[in-house]
Motif scaffolding. Structure first.
Motif, mmCIF file in Angstrom:
data_model
loop_
_atom_site.group_PDB
_atom_site.id
_atom_site.type_symbol
_atom_site.label_atom_id
_atom_site.label_comp_id
_atom_site.label_asym_id
_atom_site.label_seq_id
_atom_site.Cartn_x
_atom_site.Cartn_y
_atom_site.Cartn_z
ATOM 1 N N PRO A 110 0.638 -1.255 0.018
ATOM 2 C CA PRO A 110 0.156 -0.247 -0.077
ATOM 3 C C PRO A 110 1.012 1.238 -0.044
ATOM 4 O O PRO A 110 1.767 1.320 0.734
ATOM 5 C CB PRO A 110 -0.799 -0.084 1.230
ATOM 6 N N THR A 111 0.541 2.316 -0.766
ATOM 7 C CA THR A 111 1.029 3.458 -0.969
ATOM 8 C C THR A 111 -0.051 4.573 -0.393
ATOM 9 O O THR A 111 -0.052 5.614 -0.860
ATOM 10 C CB THR A 111 1.466 3.787 -2.241
ATOM 11 N N TRP A 112 -0.706 4.020 0.622
ATOM 12 C CA TRP A 112 -1.581 5.083 1.146
ATOM 13 C C TRP A 112 -1.563 4.679 2.799
ATOM 14 O O TRP A 112 -1.129 3.574 3.269
ATOM 15 C CB TRP A 112 -2.872 4.866 0.727
ATOM 16 N N ASP A 113 -2.064 5.760 3.549
ATOM 17 C CA ASP A 113 -1.963 5.409 5.001
ATOM 18 C C ASP A 113 -3.290 4.547 5.230
ATOM 19 O O ASP A 113 -4.326 4.491 4.717
ATOM 20 C CB ASP A 113 -2.335 6.831 5.738
ATOM 21 N N ILE A 114 -2.853 3.667 6.373
ATOM 22 C CA ILE A 114 -3.880 2.896 7.007
ATOM 23 C C ILE A 114 -4.134 2.864 8.402
ATOM 24 O O ILE A 114 -3.205 2.725 9.210
ATOM 25 C CB ILE A 114 -3.474 1.229 6.308
#
Length: 347
Positions: free
Chosen positions: A307-311
């Motif tokens: 993932p290249t997004w915040d979780i």
């Protein structure tokens, strides 16, 4: 009210720890799965195929005093594959309706779900995720299962726990980032390579979260036993968030290694060829012989590091309802690494 729990999916990581937590709190417990868990908690076991409605009725006919069902089952699926909505819903329906018919004292059904509810596996999404956020327009058995228990209107209540990535000491089960990271580090060290994050630079800088399995189990038992939690879902994480870059540097220090730049590779493509290296490490350090494929599931690691997004989930609701426990994620990782070392599974 006298209480008795039935744990479905008790051979899984969270299900087994829910069972242990219930027993530690004095609950009478029955567990159900296709096969009795090897070395699992000391609780009576019922063999059942949850996909078979008739078998569920047979298996649970004698369970006439169940008050709480803890459902942690999953239909079979390949890693990274699409999980069947129909099969997962049918398993829950078959189990609940069989228990409901046998036990007039059924009071509560608890579901173990996860933060895929918010679509964090699909791409960038609203963070921090809150329990009442709109559902992504994508098939997900979590939605169907929750809609089923919420719409049953049968005189019992429900609750749902939604943790992110969950970790524990799971020897022989490779779908665990703890053993994956440890094996990856050992192989990189053996090859004289730095401990480089396998994902991209963007993924390296994203926010992440996780949950210790015993923490999730404690939260599940709490929400199923607290009437204030009836008919609610709760995000449960360790309670902290981190970026992979500083965490990776702490891992490197723990393994006494230097950190290299992010690689942006697929571990599922790069690591299978290193099975002979792992065998060499096992022999060199006198480790307990364990097949390479039982130590690390590389495509699972790709899923975690891709993932290249915040979780990030918002856990305020659980605190407002009374669950205040937290876990330091770095400490969790180090403790679990040490457990694998003490078991002579990693160097």
């Amino acid at each position: 009210m006298s209480r008795k729990a039935l744990v479905l999916g008790a051979t899984g990581m969270v299900g087994a720890l829910i069972t242990r937590r219930l027993l530690s709190e004095g609950w009478p417990v029955v567990i159900a799965s296709r096969r009795a868990p090897a070395g699992g908690p000391a609780a009576p076991h019922v063999a059942v195929d949850l996909l078979d409605a008739a078998d569920c009725r047979r298996a649970f006919a004698g369970q006439t005093d169940i008050t709480h069902v803890f459902y942690a089952g999953r239909a079979s699926h390949g890693e990274g594959g699409i999980e069947s909505v129909a099969d997962n819903l049918a398993m829950l329906v078959n189990a609940v309706e069989a228990v409901e018919a046998a036990s007039p004292s059924l009071h509560h059904v608890h579901l173990v779900h996860g933060t895929k509810y918010y679509g964090n596996h699909l791409g960038a999404y609203k963070t921090p995720a809150e329990e009442d956020d709109p559902r992504p327009d994508s098939p997900n058995f979590y939605y169907d299962q929750q809609d089923y228990v919420a719409g049953r209107n049968a005189g019992w209540s429900w609750s749902v726990v939604r943790p992110p990535l969950v970790f524990d000491f799971t020897p022989g089960k490779p779908r665990n980032l703890v053993s994956v990271v440890a094996v990856y580090a050992a192989i990189r060290r053996e090859l004289g390579l730095p401990f480089s994050f396998p994902g991209t630079e963007t993924a390296y800088q994203c926010l992440a979260e996780c949950a210790e399995a015993v923490h999730v189990a404690k939260a599940s038992v709490w929400m199923a036993g607290d009437e204030r939690c009836a008919n609610h879902a709760f995000n449960i994480s360790n309670g902290d968030i981190f970026r992979w870059e500083p965490m990776w540097h702490r891992f490197a220090e723990h393994f006494d290694m230097e950190v290299g730049p992010p690689l942006g590779i697929s571990l599922d493509e790069a690591m299978p060829e290193h099975a002979p290296v792992w065998d060499r490490i096992v022999a060199k350090h006198g480790l307990r012989p364990t097949p390479y494929e039982d130590m690390a599931l590389w495509n699972y690691a790709d899923y975690v590091f891709r993932p290249t997004w915040d979780i990030v989930s918002d856990t305020t609701k659980a605190r407002q309802f009374g669950f205040h426990d937290v876990v330091k994620s770095q400490t969790m990782f180090f403790n679990l690494f040490d457990r694998y070392r003490q078991a002579r599974l990693i160097p």
